[in-house]
Design an enzyme around this catalytic site. Structure first.
Site, PDB file in Angstrom:
ATOM      1  N   LYS A 142       0.862  -1.185   0.000  1.00 11.42           N
ATOM      2  CA  LYS A 142       0.000   0.000   0.000  1.00 11.42           C
ATOM      3  C   LYS A 142       0.895   1.231   0.000  1.00 11.42           C
ATOM      4  O   LYS A 142       1.662   1.460   0.929  1.00 11.42           O
ATOM      5  CB  LYS A 142      -0.910   0.002   1.228  1.00 11.42           C
ATOM      6  CG  LYS A 142      -1.870   1.192   1.275  1.00 11.42           C
ATOM      7  CD  LYS A 142      -2.762   1.117   2.502  1.00 11.42           C
ATOM      8  CE  LYS A 142      -3.722   2.298   2.579  1.00 11.42           C
ATOM      9  NZ  LYS A 142      -4.581   2.233   3.781  1.00 11.42           N
TER      10      LYS A 142
ATOM     11  N   ARG B  64     -10.706   9.757   1.280  1.00 15.05           N
ATOM     12  CA  ARG B  64     -10.555  10.390   2.594  1.00 15.05           C
ATOM     13  C   ARG B  64     -11.725  11.317   2.884  1.00 15.05           C
ATOM     14  O   ARG B  64     -12.107  11.499   4.032  1.00 15.05           O
ATOM     15  CB  ARG B  64      -9.215  11.120   2.666  1.00 15.05           C
ATOM     16  CG  ARG B  64      -8.048  10.125   2.702  1.00 15.05           C
ATOM     17  CD  ARG B  64      -6.684  10.767   2.645  1.00 15.05           C
ATOM     18  NE  ARG B  64      -5.650   9.738   2.682  1.00 15.05           N
ATOM     19  CZ  ARG B  64      -4.361   9.961   2.468  1.00 15.05           C
ATOM     20  NH1 ARG B  64      -3.942  11.193   2.214  1.00 15.05           N
ATOM     21  NH2 ARG B  64      -3.491   8.966   2.513  1.00 15.05           N
TER      22      ARG B  64
ATOM     23  N   ARG C  58       1.346  10.203   5.733  1.00 10.93           N
ATOM     24  CA  ARG C  58       1.514   8.787   6.088  1.00 10.93           C
ATOM     25  C   ARG C  58       2.790   8.187   5.505  1.00 10.93           C
ATOM     26  O   ARG C  58       2.887   6.980   5.321  1.00 10.93           O
ATOM     27  CB  ARG C  58       0.268   8.008   5.630  1.00 10.93           C
ATOM     28  CG  ARG C  58      -0.963   8.419   6.433  1.00 10.93           C
ATOM     29  CD  ARG C  58      -2.249   7.830   5.921  1.00 10.93           C
ATOM     30  NE  ARG C  58      -3.342   8.246   6.805  1.00 10.93           N
ATOM     31  CZ  ARG C  58      -4.616   8.299   6.451  1.00 10.93           C
ATOM     32  NH1 ARG C  58      -4.983   7.965   5.220  1.00 10.93           N
ATOM     33  NH2 ARG C  58      -5.541   8.687   7.305  1.00 10.93           N
TER      34      ARG C  58
ATOM     35  N   GLU D  21       7.568  -6.693   1.422  1.00  7.97           N
ATOM     36  CA  GLU D  21       6.338  -6.552   2.205  1.00  7.97           C
ATOM     37  C   GLU D  21       5.401  -7.738   1.972  1.00  7.97           C
ATOM     38  O   GLU D  21       4.841  -8.301   2.925  1.00  7.97           O
ATOM     39  CB  GLU D  21       5.628  -5.247   1.819  1.00  7.97           C
ATOM     40  CG  GLU D  21       6.283  -3.993   2.341  1.00  7.97           C
ATOM     41  CD  GLU D  21       5.905  -3.710   3.793  1.00  7.97           C
ATOM     42  OE1 GLU D  21       5.288  -4.576   4.439  1.00  7.97           O
ATOM     43  OE2 GLU D  21       6.231  -2.609   4.271  1.00  7.97           O
TER      44      GLU D  21
ATOM     45  N   LYS E 239      -2.220  -1.585  -3.664  1.00 13.29           N
ATOM     46  CA  LYS E 239      -3.053  -0.392  -3.650  1.00 13.29           C
ATOM     47  C   LYS E 239      -2.152   0.837  -3.765  1.00 13.29           C
ATOM     48  O   LYS E 239      -1.189   0.946  -3.005  1.00 13.29           O
ATOM     49  CB  LYS E 239      -3.866  -0.323  -2.348  1.00 13.29           C
ATOM     50  CG  LYS E 239      -4.790   0.887  -2.251  1.00 13.29           C
ATOM     51  CD  LYS E 239      -5.528   0.914  -0.917  1.00 13.29           C
ATOM     52  CE  LYS E 239      -6.488   2.120  -0.853  1.00 13.29           C
ATOM     53  NZ  LYS E 239      -7.189   2.195   0.433  1.00 13.29           N
TER      54      LYS E 239
END
Length: 326
Positions: A199, A209, A221, A237, A252
């Site tokens: 992500k 959002r 983030r 990951e 994503k």
């Protein structure tokens, strides 16, 4: 001189569909549903034409609308009545998503996925417990290990409410292992787990959002979502999540990261998901409203490209629009 090898021979109407390498069907799609505990009527999402926040009392009706198009799977996002520093409404027994799940699983045959994150439930809008100086001098913004227990509690609460699958999206190290262990300890061994394995910290999330009321109150983030410049890191990951027990691995966003979808497809023997995110949806709608693009054709081509890259399932806001035409 005439070419002996003519690929156009296989592009005539009779043979073209027989040799098509990729296909898209309603069964490939997952429709996001926004459930809002703060309203008693449907609220249109301005930046996502055709989508609404629905009150808990209309969650079943909303899911039935999805299923009528041929799409059988939904992923639920919640807007709670209140927020706090630890996102406690995310794992409350009477939380907005939990209430909606109980109703949906009792009254429909939909396959129900719960998004597991805290950003929609925290008053600071970040995906976990934040550092004491996160607003002024962040080092990692979110405190990783303190967040794991809250994510695990959220996943178990959703499974208790009837979720068929949980989907951790916080990009917290170790979240898949913590959630898998908690689910198994709670007797939910059969609840599947789809990790947002890769992500990215993307500019394509803006409309979501707004829809989920989950924008950070400060900062960004970058300390926990992936750098858009990184490709190899996505394999690291995904490998960690697979080792910790993820049943499905998600990328994503989708379209800007087709190379990542293809990489995961080559490297792993489990289903690969792609999230065709809100910004991808909104930009096609905006161009279509200007008359610059054909919405249905570009939406179909976009999702087909995700399938071609290797996605087995696609979370998309186009699910209903396209399913009826497939």
């Amino acid at each position: 001189m005439y070419p002996p090898d003519r690929p156009r021979r296989l592009r005539t109407d009779g043979i073209r569909p027989l040799v098509s390498e990729s296909s898209l069907s309603a069964s490939d799609l997952v429709a996001p549903v926004f459930v809002d505990a703060t309203t008693d009527e449907r609220v249109p999402i301005e930046s996502m034409p055709g989508h609404e926040r629905v009150p808990v009392e209309e969650a079943v009706a909303r899911v039935e609308e999805v299923r009528e198009t041929g799409v059988e799977a939904v992923i639920l996002f919640g807007i709670p009545t209140s927020k706090d520093a630890t996102g406690s409404r995310a794992y409350a027994e009477d939380g907005v998503v939990q209430r909606a799940m109980r109703a949906i699983t009792a009254d429909t045959d939909a396959y129900v996925i719960g998004d597991v994150c805290l950003c929609e439930y925290t008053d600071h809008g970040h995906c976990g417990v934040v550092e004491s100086d996160a607003a002024t001098d962040p080092r990692l913004t979110v405190r990783n290990d303190e967040t794991l227990d809250l994510l695990a509690r959220t996943a178990v609460s959703q499974a208790d409410a009837g979720a068929d699958m949980v989907a951790p999206s916080a990009m917290t190290d170790g979240q898949v292992g913590a959630i898998r262990e908690a689910l198994d300890d709670a007797g939910h061994e059969s609840v599947a787990l789809m990790s947002y394995a890769a992500k990215y910290e993307s500019a394509f999330y803006g409309p979501f959002r707004d829809a989920a009321d989950g924008a950070p109150a400060f900062g960004d983030r970058r300390h926990y979502q992936m750098d858009p410049a990184n490709r190899r890191e996505a394999l690291r990951e995904a490998r960690l999540d697979a080792e910790e027990g993820a049943d499905v691995l998600m990328v994503k966003p989708g379209l800007p990261y087709l190379d990542i979808v293809a990489d995961l497809r080559r490297e792993f023997d489990r289903p690969i998901a792609a999230y065709n995110v809100s910004g991808e949806y909104a930009m096609l709608h905006a161009a279509a409203e200007k008359g610059w693009l054909d919405l249905e054709a570009t939406a179909h081509e976009s999702l087909l490209s995700l399938k071609r890259a290797g996605a087995d399932l696609i979370v998309t806001y186009f699910a209903e629009e396209l399913a009826e035409r497939l």
